[in-house]
Motif scaffolding. Structure first.
Motif, PDB file in Angstrom:
ATOM      1  N   ILE A 330       0.843  -1.190   0.000  1.00 57.78           N
ATOM      2  CA  ILE A 330       0.000   0.000   0.000  1.00 57.78           C
ATOM      3  C   ILE A 330       0.884   1.247   0.000  1.00 57.78           C
ATOM      4  N   ARG A 331       0.558   2.194  -0.848  1.00 58.06           N
ATOM      5  CA  ARG A 331       1.359   3.421  -0.903  1.00 58.06           C
ATOM      6  C   ARG A 331       1.381   4.077   0.475  1.00 58.06           C
ATOM      7  N   HIS A 332       2.565   4.515   0.884  1.00 57.89           N
ATOM      8  CA  HIS A 332       2.721   4.963   2.263  1.00 57.89           C
ATOM      9  C   HIS A 332       2.029   6.294   2.542  1.00 57.89           C
ATOM     10  N   VAL A 333       1.721   7.093   1.534  1.00 60.71           N
ATOM     11  CA  VAL A 333       0.949   8.308   1.791  1.00 60.71           C
ATOM     12  C   VAL A 333      -0.408   7.933   2.378  1.00 60.71           C
ATOM     13  N   THR A 334      -1.043   6.913   1.817  1.00 55.29           N
ATOM     14  CA  THR A 334      -2.327   6.451   2.345  1.00 55.29           C
ATOM     15  C   THR A 334      -2.153   5.775   3.689  1.00 55.29           C
ATOM     16  N   ARG A 335      -1.166   4.920   3.817  1.00 57.15           N
ATOM     17  CA  ARG A 335      -0.947   4.183   5.063  1.00 57.15           C
ATOM     18  C   ARG A 335      -0.653   5.123   6.224  1.00 57.15           C
ATOM     19  N   TYR A 336       0.172   6.136   5.986  1.00 56.87           N
ATOM     20  CA  TYR A 336       0.548   7.054   7.056  1.00 56.87           C
ATOM     21  C   TYR A 336      -0.608   7.969   7.476  1.00 56.87           C
ATOM     22  N   GLY A 337      -1.653   8.035   6.676  1.00 52.72           N
ATOM     23  CA  GLY A 337      -2.815   8.834   7.056  1.00 52.72           C
ATOM     24  C   GLY A 337      -3.840   8.077   7.875  1.00 52.72           C
ATOM     25  N   ARG A 338      -3.575   6.795   8.121  1.00 50.81           N
ATOM     26  CA  ARG A 338      -4.503   5.959   8.891  1.00 50.81           C
ATOM     27  C   ARG A 338      -4.175   5.982  10.372  1.00 50.81           C
ATOM     28  N   VAL A 360       0.341  12.912   3.661  1.00 55.83           N
ATOM     29  CA  VAL A 360       1.362  13.630   2.886  1.00 55.83           C
ATOM     30  C   VAL A 360       2.403  14.236   3.813  1.00 55.83           C
ATOM     31  N   ARG A 361       1.959  14.823   4.910  1.00 54.30           N
ATOM     32  CA  ARG A 361       2.893  15.445   5.853  1.00 54.30           C
ATOM     33  C   ARG A 361       3.892  14.413   6.383  1.00 54.30           C
ATOM     34  N   ARG A 362       3.368  13.256   6.780  1.00 54.29           N
ATOM     35  CA  ARG A 362       4.249  12.200   7.292  1.00 54.29           C
ATOM     36  C   ARG A 362       5.121  11.626   6.186  1.00 54.29           C
ATOM     37  N   ALA A 363       4.575  11.500   4.984  1.00 54.34           N
ATOM     38  CA  ALA A 363       5.363  10.968   3.869  1.00 54.34           C
ATOM     39  C   ALA A 363       6.534  11.886   3.539  1.00 54.34           C
ATOM     40  N   ARG A 364       6.352  13.174   3.644  1.00 54.70           N
ATOM     41  CA  ARG A 364       7.443  14.114   3.400  1.00 54.70           C
ATOM     42  C   ARG A 364       8.545  13.923   4.449  1.00 54.70           C
ATOM     43  N   ALA A 365       8.123  13.787   5.700  1.00 55.80           N
ATOM     44  CA  ALA A 365       9.105  13.572   6.761  1.00 55.80           C
ATOM     45  C   ALA A 365       9.811  12.234   6.583  1.00 55.80           C
ATOM     46  N   ASP A 383       6.322   7.798  -5.666  1.00 58.82           N
ATOM     47  CA  ASP A 383       6.664   8.308  -4.328  1.00 58.82           C
ATOM     48  C   ASP A 383       7.017   9.786  -4.419  1.00 58.82           C
ATOM     49  N   GLU A 384       7.774  10.120  -5.465  1.00 57.32           N
ATOM     50  CA  GLU A 384       8.248  11.502  -5.600  1.00 57.32           C
ATOM     51  C   GLU A 384       7.123  12.466  -5.951  1.00 57.32           C
ATOM     52  N   LEU A 385       5.947  11.938  -6.299  1.00 59.99           N
ATOM     53  CA  LEU A 385       4.778  12.765  -6.565  1.00 59.99           C
ATOM     54  C   LEU A 385       3.788  12.751  -5.405  1.00 59.99           C
ATOM     55  N   GLY A 386       4.042  11.938  -4.405  1.00 66.89           N
ATOM     56  CA  GLY A 386       3.125  11.831  -3.271  1.00 66.89           C
ATOM     57  C   GLY A 386       1.818  11.153  -3.636  1.00 66.89           C
ATOM     58  N   LEU A 387       1.874  10.176  -4.548  1.00 67.87           N
ATOM     59  CA  LEU A 387       0.644   9.509  -4.980  1.00 67.87           C
ATOM     60  C   LEU A 387       0.031   8.688  -3.847  1.00 67.87           C
ATOM     61  N   THR A 388      -1.284   8.625  -3.845  1.00 67.94           N
ATOM     62  CA  THR A 388      -2.033   7.838  -2.875  1.00 67.94           C
ATOM     63  C   THR A 388      -2.385   6.475  -3.458  1.00 67.94           C
ATOM     64  N   GLU A 389      -2.758   5.556  -2.579  1.00 69.22           N
ATOM     65  CA  GLU A 389      -3.320   4.275  -3.003  1.00 69.22           C
ATOM     66  C   GLU A 389      -4.679   4.543  -3.654  1.00 69.22           C
ATOM     67  N   VAL A 390      -4.924   3.907  -4.805  1.00 70.15           N
ATOM     68  CA  VAL A 390      -6.224   4.056  -5.465  1.00 70.15           C
ATOM     69  C   VAL A 390      -7.104   2.897  -5.007  1.00 70.15           C
ATOM     70  N   GLU A 391      -8.102   3.207  -4.207  1.00 71.25           N
ATOM     71  CA  GLU A 391      -8.886   2.164  -3.550  1.00 71.25           C
ATOM     72  C   GLU A 391     -10.295   2.004  -4.121  1.00 71.25           C
ATOM     73  N   ASP A 392     -10.598   2.719  -5.192  1.00 73.01           N
ATOM     74  CA  ASP A 392     -11.938   2.620  -5.767  1.00 73.01           C
ATOM     75  C   ASP A 392     -11.919   2.105  -7.197  1.00 73.01           C
ATOM     76  N   ILE A 393     -10.909   1.316  -7.543  1.00 70.23           N
ATOM     77  CA  ILE A 393     -10.881   0.703  -8.872  1.00 70.23           C
ATOM     78  C   ILE A 393     -12.086  -0.233  -9.006  1.00 70.23           C
TER      79      ILE A 393
END
Length: 543
Positions: A330-338, A360-365, A383-393
């Motif tokens: 799972i992309r860490h931007v999404t994971r770190y927001g949980r 995003v804040r945590r992913a930057r850190a 990762d370098e774009l801060g992409l999120t997990e796409v969960e509604d495919i």
């Protein structure tokens, strides 16, 4: 926990070897860039986007499988290891790509899949037709009065039994999908074939190989049952002693070539001692640090996994590697927001609430922390774009075999494999050429228009700008520092270490904290005011 003054040193015989400190960018080929307009990433698209990777500041590229494949598992079911699948391009294009990568000052690592091949590989098709040709695989009679039950109780990593019965009554082993029969590495033909495959690609200039399922090639004698209460450190289908001689033989092949040609292992194992054996001199050069990837965003666990990683690698003189995401997680931007930020391969929290701003804040850190650590680092595309997990495919578009093998209970890994957004305000966001005749193979969210590489390149506060600045500083400043790490005494909820006159500080708490004494803030994941580091932030300091 070690004393504050504990210091780690892992540089040994070859401190100048590029792979020991490289920043390597993972390219999931079918989702990186589409040059042909069929909605699937390919070598033509990748070649056009090489300037993005050069400007990003990475040292090398790792490409997921590009070989001829029926694509039952997105190319990890290989039918021909010496040619390129037409959906990606041609062998001539691959050779041109290798040359162009080198011309940009980058290196290239290709994926090698030695645990299994495709059921369309000539060897397996021959095995189905001729019983005497089955020794390259694991064919066995079944249990029961008429052989109607599988030979043992092993389960596929993708769900369901690890055995499939063929027309004449025998069963074959596949630790992944039925379309991926496991190869029998006790057979000399298998060993000889893969040594020739290595030479084939080394002759064409590749700089190394990422080894898929590196811990799984050899099986325990007799293929015994796992049982109802297995010892996960002694499973009969992974980490068997014979696997190490395979890698020693591969090193004899690669070491005969000029330059630093490397092996990077995908090694998922339960104990550090098991993991370390793969990195002994004369075996794999490095392996992915999954403990770091899976860890929670909390000060204690983060420091503990860094400690354990450095200790494990120091024992065998290998460089640690650091990675936050890949094509299986799972992309860490999404994971770190949980609320729960840890990850494991059995994660069933699809759709769990995630705060995108916090993620995003945590992913930057986390990016700055990762890039500051000694050793090598991997950046997964997006990762370098801060992409999120796409969960509604939509379910009818899911392609990961896990979806079907789990009887539609596990949506699989497609959410982190959605094609990249490059430019524009509408899908395909520059992923495909303007005259493309097909939509991207997985749908892109409309919200990604704010995350395109084009939009972020013009914004000095963007994730892309942060990665570019950090990677440039990593190469120009951190590369000259000692490959050591010394912990600083800091407040609870804060992690800080030094490398020479450089310091990295991460604030995991909910309140700003004072920075340690320093002469300059080199880079920070968020603005630092009055020498206070905000919550969920990281700063690089000159002491």
């Amino acid at each position: 926990m070690p004393n504050i003054s504990q210091e780690y040193m892992f540089m040994t015989l070859t401190p100048s070897a590029w792979w020991r400190t490289a920043a390597i960018y993972q390219i999931y080929v079918r989702s990186f860039a589409d040059g042909s307009g069929d909605g699937i990433g390919d070598l033509a698209g990748l070649r056009r986007r090489l300037p993005h990777l050069r400007d990003l500041g990475v040292d090398a590229l790792w490409l997921t499988p590009w070989y001829v494949s029926p694509m039952a598992d997105a190319g990890y079911d290989v039918a021909d290891y010496r040619d390129i699948d037409p959906v990606f391009g041609t062998l001539a294009e691959a050779e041109e790509l290798i040359a162009e990568v080198h011309a940009h000052g980058l290196r290239i690592i290709v994926d090698l899949v030695p645990n299994h091949c495709s059921d369309q590989h000539p060897w397996f098709r021959e095995a189905l037709a001729v019983r005497s040709a089955r020794d390259r695989f694991w064919f066995m009679e079944g249990r029961g009065e008429h052989g109607e039950s599988p030979p043992n109780d092993w389960q596929s990593y993708f769900g369901g039994p690890a055995w499939t019965r063929v027309a004449d009554g025998e069963w074959y082993l596949h630790m992944f999908a039925p379309e991926q029969p496991d190869l029998n590495w006790e057979n000399p033909e298998v060993r000889e074939e893969f040594e020739e495959i290595l030479r084939f690609w080394l002759d064409r200039g590749v700089d190394g190989f990422r080894v898929d399922v590196a811990h799984g090639l050899v099986k325990k004698d007799g293929l015994p049952d796992v049982g109802s209460d297995p010892d996960i450190s002694d499973l009969p289908y992974q980490d068997c002693d014979g696997v190490h001689e395979i890698y020693r033989s591969w090193r004899r092949v690669s070491d005969a070539y000029e330059g630093e040609r490397v092996f990077v292992g995908e090694v998922w194992l339960p104990t550090p001692a098991q993991f370390a054996r793969y990195l002994r001199p004369g075996e794999l050069h490095s392996a992915f640090n999954f403990e770091f990837l899976c860890g929670a965003w909390e000060a204690g666990p983060v420091r503990e996994v860094i400690d354990a990683t450095l200790t494990t690698h120091a024992a065998v003189g290998a460089p640690p590697t650091w990675v936050l995401s890949n094509h299986d997680t799972i992309r860490h931007v999404t994971r770190y927001g949980r609320a729960e930020t840890a990850f494991d391969m059995g994660d069933k929290r699809h759709g769990a609430p995630s705060d995108p701003e916090l993620g995003v804040r945590r992913a930057r850190a986390a990016a700055l922390l990762t890039l500051a650590l000694p050793g090598g680092v991997y950046v997964y595309q997006g990762d370098e774009l801060g992409l999120t997990e796409v969960e509604d495919i939509p379910e009818h578009l899911l392609q990961d075999p896990t979806w079907e093998r789990s009887n539609h209970t596990d949506r699989g890994r497609d959410g982190c494999r959605v094609p990249l957004p490059w430019s524009g305000d509408q899908p395909p966001f520059g992923f495909s050429p303007p005259d493309a005749q097909a939509e991207p193979w997985l749908p892109q969210p409309l919200a990604w228009k704010a995350l395109t590489a084009e939009a972020q390149a013009a914004d000095p506060r963007s994730m892309l700008s942060l990665y570019r600045a950090a990677l440039a500083m990593r190469r120009d400043v951190l590369a000259r520092l000692p490959q050591t790490l010394t912990w600083l005494a800091v407040a609870p909820g804060v992690v800080a270490f030094t490398r020479g006159d450089f310091a990295c500080v991460v604030n995991f708490t909910g309140e700003p904290v004072p920075l340690p004494a320093h002469s300059e803030v080199l880079l920070a994941s968020v603005p630092v005011v009055d020498a206070l580091l905000p919550s969920d932030a990281c700063a690089w300091l000159r002491r």
